[in-house]
Design a protein around this motif. Structure first.
Motif, PDB file in Angstrom:
ATOM      1  N   MET A   1      27.200  68.220  51.803  1.00  0.00           N
ATOM      2  CA  MET A   1      28.358  67.535  51.276  1.00  0.00           C
ATOM      3  C   MET A   1      29.607  68.051  51.990  1.00  0.00           C
ATOM      4  SD  MET A   1      30.194  67.669  47.513  1.00  0.00           S
ATOM      5  CE  MET A   1      29.811  69.335  47.208  1.00  0.00           C
ATOM      6  N   ASP A   2      30.482  67.154  52.350  1.00  0.00           N
ATOM      7  CA  ASP A   2      31.766  67.510  52.947  1.00  0.00           C
ATOM      8  C   ASP A   2      32.743  67.777  51.798  1.00  0.00           C
ATOM      9  OD1 ASP A   2      34.384  67.425  54.027  1.00  0.00           O
ATOM     10  OD2 ASP A   2      33.664  66.258  55.721  1.00  0.00           O
ATOM     11  N   ARG A   3      32.987  69.054  51.539  1.00  0.00           N
ATOM     12  CA  ARG A   3      33.828  69.449  50.394  1.00  0.00           C
ATOM     13  C   ARG A   3      35.217  68.859  50.497  1.00  0.00           C
ATOM     14  NH1 ARG A   3      32.357  75.689  51.390  1.00  0.00           N
ATOM     15  NH2 ARG A   3      33.374  75.060  53.294  1.00  0.00           N
ATOM     16  N   THR A   4      35.803  68.921  51.675  1.00  0.00           N
ATOM     17  CA  THR A   4      37.157  68.427  51.855  1.00  0.00           C
ATOM     18  C   THR A   4      37.234  66.935  51.568  1.00  0.00           C
ATOM     19  OG1 THR A   4      37.705  70.142  53.443  1.00  0.00           O
ATOM     20  CG2 THR A   4      39.025  68.130  53.527  1.00  0.00           C
ATOM     21  N   ARG A   5      36.349  66.163  52.164  1.00  0.00           N
ATOM     22  CA  ARG A   5      36.359  64.708  51.952  1.00  0.00           C
ATOM     23  C   ARG A   5      36.185  64.373  50.471  1.00  0.00           C
ATOM     24  NH1 ARG A   5      32.387  62.917  55.352  1.00  0.00           N
ATOM     25  NH2 ARG A   5      33.910  62.839  56.997  1.00  0.00           N
ATOM     26  N   PHE A   6      35.212  65.022  49.831  1.00  0.00           N
ATOM     27  CA  PHE A   6      34.936  64.769  48.416  1.00  0.00           C
ATOM     28  C   PHE A   6      36.155  65.087  47.546  1.00  0.00           C
ATOM     29  CE2 PHE A   6      33.323  66.434  44.309  1.00  0.00           C
ATOM     30  CZ  PHE A   6      32.774  65.258  43.816  1.00  0.00           C
ATOM     31  N   LEU A   7      36.753  66.254  47.749  1.00  0.00           N
ATOM     32  CA  LEU A   7      37.889  66.655  46.923  1.00  0.00           C
ATOM     33  C   LEU A   7      39.127  65.796  47.182  1.00  0.00           C
ATOM     34  CD1 LEU A   7      37.357  70.514  47.110  1.00  0.00           C
ATOM     35  CD2 LEU A   7      37.183  69.102  45.043  1.00  0.00           C
ATOM     36  N   LEU A  48      42.903  69.392  42.935  1.00  0.00           N
ATOM     37  CA  LEU A  48      41.778  68.971  43.776  1.00  0.00           C
ATOM     38  C   LEU A  48      42.210  68.777  45.227  1.00  0.00           C
ATOM     39  CD1 LEU A  48      39.816  66.506  41.441  1.00  0.00           C
ATOM     40  CD2 LEU A  48      39.390  68.934  41.873  1.00  0.00           C
ATOM     41  N   PHE A  49      43.414  68.243  45.428  1.00  0.00           N
ATOM     42  CA  PHE A  49      43.932  68.084  46.784  1.00  0.00           C
ATOM     43  C   PHE A  49      44.103  69.450  47.455  1.00  0.00           C
ATOM     44  CE2 PHE A  49      47.237  67.584  49.981  1.00  0.00           C
ATOM     45  CZ  PHE A  49      46.786  66.473  50.669  1.00  0.00           C
ATOM     46  N   ALA A  50      44.686  70.400  46.731  1.00  0.00           N
ATOM     47  CA  ALA A  50      44.887  71.743  47.290  1.00  0.00           C
ATOM     48  C   ALA A  50      43.551  72.406  47.618  1.00  0.00           C
ATOM     49  CB  ALA A  50      45.683  72.601  46.305  1.00  0.00           C
ATOM     50  N   TRP A  72      31.920  71.636  42.327  1.00  0.00           N
ATOM     51  CA  TRP A  72      31.351  70.859  41.219  1.00  0.00           C
ATOM     52  C   TRP A  72      32.000  71.211  39.890  1.00  0.00           C
ATOM     53  CZ3 TRP A  72      29.442  66.423  41.899  1.00  0.00           C
ATOM     54  CH2 TRP A  72      28.805  66.114  43.094  1.00  0.00           C
ATOM     55  N   GLY A  73      32.313  72.481  39.689  1.00  0.00           N
ATOM     56  CA  GLY A  73      33.004  72.876  38.456  1.00  0.00           C
ATOM     57  C   GLY A  73      34.380  72.252  38.363  1.00  0.00           C
TER      58      GLY A  73
END
Length: 132
Positions: A1-7, A48-50, A72-73
């Motif tokens: 999963m791409d954390r940055t894209r998801f967040l 979430l953006f930060a 996920w949390g």
């Protein structure tokens, strides 16, 4: 999963919802949703953006169990806190007061744990956090 894209994508959804609620309140002249509006924008959009930018800027290992738990949390906690807050304050479904309260508290608690995990990440992976 791409954390940055998801967040970042998730934060964009919260930004739109928060702006929509703010626009609705301004047009209707009522401030009943102001706490919900503020929390959606602060924890949903801003936090979430930060976090997304944090994972983009600093090379926190992709296989970090702390980072996976944090992402996920944060996602579940923001959803639980903001939806729970809406259910609790707006009372759109009469008779669900206990459920609303529990949903609100559990969501907020999960989000608080996610912030604690972020604190752990900042110190555990501190060697990756640098201006260099």
């Amino acid at each position: 999963m791409d954390r940055t894209r998801f967040l970042i994508k998730t934060s964009a959804v919260y930004a739109f919802i928060g702006a929509f609620i703010g626009s609705h309140m301004a047009g209707g002249g009522g401030l009943e949703l102001s706490a919900i509006h503020a929390h959606i924008l602060v924890v949903g959009w801003l936090s979430l953006f930060a976090f997304g930018i944090f994972y983009k800027v600093f090379p926190i290992p992709k296989d970090s169990k702390l980072a996976i738990a944090h992402v996920w949390g944060s996602f579940i906690g923001v959803f639980g806190l903001t939806v729970g807050m809406w259910l609790y304050y707006a009372k759109p479904f009469p008779g669900l007061e206990t459920f609303s309260t529990v949903f609100f508290i559990v969501g907020g608690t999960i989000l608080l744990i996610a912030f604690a995990i972020f604190l752990l990440i900042a110190f555990k992976h501190g060697k990756f956090i640098s201006e260099d």
